[in-house]
Design a protein around this motif. Structure first.
Motif, PDB file in Angstrom:
ATOM      1  N   CYS A 256       2.324   5.223  -7.316  1.00 45.97           N
ATOM      2  CA  CYS A 256       1.132   4.865  -6.533  1.00 45.97           C
ATOM      3  C   CYS A 256       0.939   5.820  -5.354  1.00 45.97           C
ATOM      4  N   ALA A 257       1.978   6.503  -4.936  1.00 45.77           N
ATOM      5  CA  ALA A 257       1.902   7.398  -3.781  1.00 45.77           C
ATOM      6  C   ALA A 257       2.006   8.862  -4.199  1.00 45.77           C
ATOM      7  N   PHE A 258       1.809   9.104  -5.481  1.00 46.04           N
ATOM      8  CA  PHE A 258       2.059  10.448  -6.039  1.00 46.04           C
ATOM      9  C   PHE A 258       1.294  11.543  -5.299  1.00 46.04           C
TER      10      PHE A 258
ATOM     11  N   GLY B  49      -9.317   4.794  -3.222  1.00 44.91           N
ATOM     12  CA  GLY B  49      -8.405   3.683  -2.975  1.00 44.91           C
ATOM     13  C   GLY B  49      -7.652   3.830  -1.670  1.00 44.91           C
ATOM     14  N   VAL B  50      -7.296   5.057  -1.344  1.00 49.66           N
ATOM     15  CA  VAL B  50      -6.489   5.267  -0.153  1.00 49.66           C
ATOM     16  C   VAL B  50      -7.310   5.007   1.116  1.00 49.66           C
ATOM     17  N   PHE B  51      -8.630   5.135   1.040  1.00 48.95           N
ATOM     18  CA  PHE B  51      -9.503   4.745   2.156  1.00 48.95           C
ATOM     19  C   PHE B  51      -9.226   3.291   2.515  1.00 48.95           C
TER      20      PHE B  51
ATOM     21  N   SER C 219       0.851  -1.195   0.000  1.00 47.85           N
ATOM     22  CA  SER C 219       0.000   0.000   0.000  1.00 47.85           C
ATOM     23  C   SER C 219       0.887   1.244   0.000  1.00 47.85           C
ATOM     24  N   GLU C 220       1.395   1.594  -1.160  1.00 47.21           N
ATOM     25  CA  GLU C 220       2.365   2.696  -1.213  1.00 47.21           C
ATOM     26  C   GLU C 220       1.779   4.005  -0.703  1.00 47.21           C
ATOM     27  N   SER C 221       0.523   4.260  -1.035  1.00 52.33           N
ATOM     28  CA  SER C 221      -0.091   5.508  -0.609  1.00 52.33           C
ATOM     29  C   SER C 221      -0.203   5.545   0.915  1.00 52.33           C
ATOM     30  N   ALA C 222      -0.564   4.413   1.511  1.00 57.03           N
ATOM     31  CA  ALA C 222      -0.679   4.355   2.970  1.00 57.03           C
ATOM     32  C   ALA C 222       0.695   4.441   3.627  1.00 57.03           C
ATOM     33  N   ILE C 223       1.708   3.867   2.991  1.00 58.42           N
ATOM     34  CA  ILE C 223       3.064   3.931   3.548  1.00 58.42           C
ATOM     35  C   ILE C 223       3.508   5.396   3.639  1.00 58.42           C
TER      36      ILE C 223
END
Lengths: 324, 406
Positions: free
Chosen positions: A89-91, B154-156, A59-63
């Motif tokens: 993915c985390a842009f 998606g981030v949810f 989960s790159e965005s969550a990382i």
């Protein structure tokens, strides 16, 4: 002291900073028990424990988001992207959350986002990217692309101690290919300072990361022909060390920029604009560039070789410019 | 309706909700006078959620409000002038005019994280704050809000999943106001209740009547206690209705009129006033005193905002980087030695807790060994696996446990 690889230098920087400051933690995919896909964090879990070396879901965005939150709470998180290609993915977290935070509401984000970039290892379109320019175009970030083991260690330490979001692009081609003697004592390398790696009078070659070594090899070839190229290693792309760039161009009067990133929108264009704005009267020839092609990074070895800059391509462009 | 709050606290809830509503009325007036630079995003009808949830937190806890959570900012100690100057882009605003609306915060004292416009992105950030809080030994809870629309991002998913495996002390309020700009919830999700999502992450979930501030506060208080005790995140779906358009420019003609009429009868301020009266917690004089106090505060703050200058143009070039203007300082509430070698050292080997994975498909007995630190989390008070979510103690009327299927 035994010679240290670029990869080991990165591991040392993380380990020494985690020893120095309990606020430093590492978060990412497979960074703990496995020690990272390239083993950059090998041994850190054993030494610093589960709370400081945190394996996450994919989960790159969550990382990146979690690392931002940790920074707000006073920690100095290191977040790893397993391959830098996945930074896409985390842009949003990087460009909209982290980069704008201090400017918008005075909340610094002391975050280091690091990971392996670059081609030459036949990784194909999704494991070879050089995405630095997406982020060089984002005010609020700092972007570092080290070329040597000494710089990798010293710049990573500076990045961890910095109060801003720093993207640290490690060139995977260099991980185990280059090594050097490093000082025993703690040292840092300042962010935003380029380094003149070779003195010359006939032209300046500006480069960074793996292409520094290509440029230095080319300079050695050119010397055999009596052409003395000055080679500048940018080390940091944002903020850019404009003084060192302009000083070298004023000295040699000719400029070639070499980068592994694709051509359109690469840092060479920005440097060309900078030089024409500030040192136009010092130029004795057109600014030239040797870059990768404007394509995705292809997989097959002959295709990738065709795609990438090479010593021969740099020598050819430099020779032509020197004789201009 | 039973409540553990004192009379003063019930009056507090009224004060903040009334302040929230009256402040927004002032903002609408200023908008019509062209004194608001950007938009006004009304929380009319949703005040009970902003106020009730934020009111359940302790002083060390963290919040990250969304654009319609002005009430949460007020509970957290920000003043109407902060919100007015933000909307009017004045130099006296918390962001000095660099950003507008409720896009501001305070890391050091009020522990408020500024939202960004992209929805869902606060959830991983607040998860990180909860993880850092645990690491530092602070016993804090991080709370944030999302709408029915934002729950589609998606981030949810990424963030709630990370928070669940980390057992992070996160309380997520899903404000289901039935409209994401012009799109109804049934086009956002095939679920009837967004609280059902909790089950998918193996975390605690609850549904609350979002227009009942006492119920909201009580449900949030239970969720906060659950999270603070180390039992993991909680998702609360608060059912409500967006009574205005997406923002002031939007007449919301796409909303069926009967829907508005129906929800008007459930107005959260009317209901709380009735609650206070029925429970003899106030009288006409008390109400008048509070209303007059609010009117005075608002008048002073509107004057302050209107008399504030715009920022000097050159300010635009400043503040991209922190160049030593801030110090990064963690508030350690545990000995640092615990996280430093040699005490931090471990054997880097997974201890798989999931009995199905560890012992194969034929053996369904619970795992006999437990490694509380195996996922990076500190030992939680409850050592049970989260395969079957536990339900916190229910309170009458306030809280509906999540059930699968309908």
């Amino acid at each position: 002291m035994a010679e240290t690889t670029y990869l080991e230098a990165i591991r040392q920087a993380m380990s020494e900073e985690m020893d120095r400051d309990p606020a430093v933690v590492l978060i990412g995919e497979d960074v703990g028990v496995y020690g990272g896909a390239f083993k950059a964090s090998e041994g850190l879990l054993e030494r610093f424990g589960w709370e400081r070396v945190i394996d996450t879901p994919i989960s790159e965005s969550a990382i990146v988001g979690a690392a931002i939150g940790m920074g707000y709470a006073g920690l100095r998180p290191l977040a790893e992207m397993q391959f830098i290609d996945f930074i896409a993915c985390a842009f949003n977290q990087i460009t909209n959350f982290a980069a704008k935070s201090h400017y918008r509401w005075g909340a610094p984000v002391p975050l280091v986002l690091r990971g392996p970039c670059g081609g030459g290892v036949h990784g194909g379109p999704f494991h070879s990217a050089n995405p630095e320019m997406y982020f060089v175009h984002t005010p609020g970030l700092k972007v570092i692309c080290p070329a040597t083991a000494y710089d990798a260690k010293g710049l990573l330490k500076s990045a961890i101690r910095d109060n801003n979001p720093v993207l640290f692009f490690e060139h995977k081609f260099l991980y185990r290919r280059i090594k050097e003697d490093l000082p025993e004592d703690d040292y840092t390398v300042p962010i935003g300072k380029a380094s003149v790696r070779r003195q010359g009078r006939d032209l300046t070659i500006i480069s960074y990361a793996a292409m520094l070594h290509t440029s230095l090899e080319a300079a050695a070839e050119l010397a055999k022909e009596g052409i003395e190229a000055e080679v500048v290693d940018l080390r940091t792309l944002l903020p850019l060390d404009t003084e060192t760039i302009l000083a070298s161009v004023r000295k040699t009067n000719k400029l070639l920029v070499v980068h592994e990133d694709t051509r359109t929108g690469g840092i060479a264009g920005e440097i060309a604009a900078l030089v024409t704005e500030n040192a136009f009267e010092h130029l004795d020839g057109p600014i030239r560039r040797v870059t990768s092609l404007d394509t995705p990074v292809p997989y097959a070895p002959p295709l990738e070789e065709y795609f990438l800059p090479s010593v021969a391509k740099v020598v050819s462009a430099a020779r032509e410019l020197a004789h201009y | 309706m039973a409540s553990s709050l004192t009379r003063e606290q019930h009056l507090d809830l009224y004060y903040y909700m009334r302040l929230n509503r009256d402040l927004e009325e002032q903002m609408v007036r200023l908008f019509r006078q062209n004194k608001i630079v950007g938009g006004v995003y009304s929380s009319l009808g949703q005040e009970a959620i902003s106020v009730g949830t934020a009111y359940s937190l302790g002083p060390g806890d963290w919040i990250a409000p969304m654009i319609r959570n002005i009430g949460s900012l007020l509970v957290r100690g920000f003043k109407p002038r902060d919100i007015l100057t933000q909307h009017m882009a004045r130099y006296t605003s918390p962001t000095l005019g660099k950003d507008g609306t409720s896009h501001f915060g305070d890391l050091k004292t009020r522990h408020v994280v500024s939202p960004i416009s992209m929805l869902g992105d606060l959830i991983p950030v607040m998860t990180g704050i909860a993880m850092a809080g645990r690491y530092l030994g602070q016993k804090i809870v991080a709370m944030t809000w999302i709408g029915d629309g934002g729950a589609s991002t998606g981030v949810f998913h990424e963030a709630l999943n990370l928070a669940a495996v980390q057992k992070a002390a996160l309380v997520l309020i899903v404000e289901n106001n039935h409209w994401a700009y012009s799109t109804p919830t049934e086009r956002q999700t095939a679920l009837r209740d967004l609280a059902d999502r909790a089950k998918a992450y193996g975390i605690e979930g609850a549904i609350v009547d979002g227009n009942d501030v006492v119920a909201v506060e009580r449900t949030a208080r239970e969720a906060v206690a659950h999270a603070r005790a180390g039992h993991g995140p909680v998702l609360i779906e608060a059912k409500t209705m967006r009574m205005r358009g997406h923002a002031q420019h939007d007449p919301a003609e796409y909303v069926p009129k009967e829907m508005i009429e129906e929800w008007k009868r459930c107005d959260p301020l009317d209901r709380h006033e009735k609650f206070l009266t029925e429970n003899k917690l106030w009288n006409a004089k008390t109400k008048q005193e509070i209303d007059q106090r609010i009117a005075r505060e608002l008048q002073a703050d509107v004057e302050f905002a209107e008399n504030s200058p715009f920022p000097p143009p050159e300010l635009a070039a400043e503040g991209v980087y922190c160049e030593g203007c801030h110090t990064i300082e963690a508030d350690w509430k545990r000995p640092k030695e615990e996280v430093m070698p040699p005490r931090s050292s471990v054997v880097a080997k997974w201890q798989i807790k999931n009995p199905n994975a560890a012992e194969g498909p034929s053996k369904r007995t619970p795992a006999s060994t437990h490694s509380p630190s195996g996922n990076g989390a500190r030992p939680a008070p409850s050592a049970k696996t989260s395969a079957k979510p536990k339900h916190a103690k229910k309170s009458k009327g306030a809280r509906v446990p999540v059930k699968a299927g309908h």
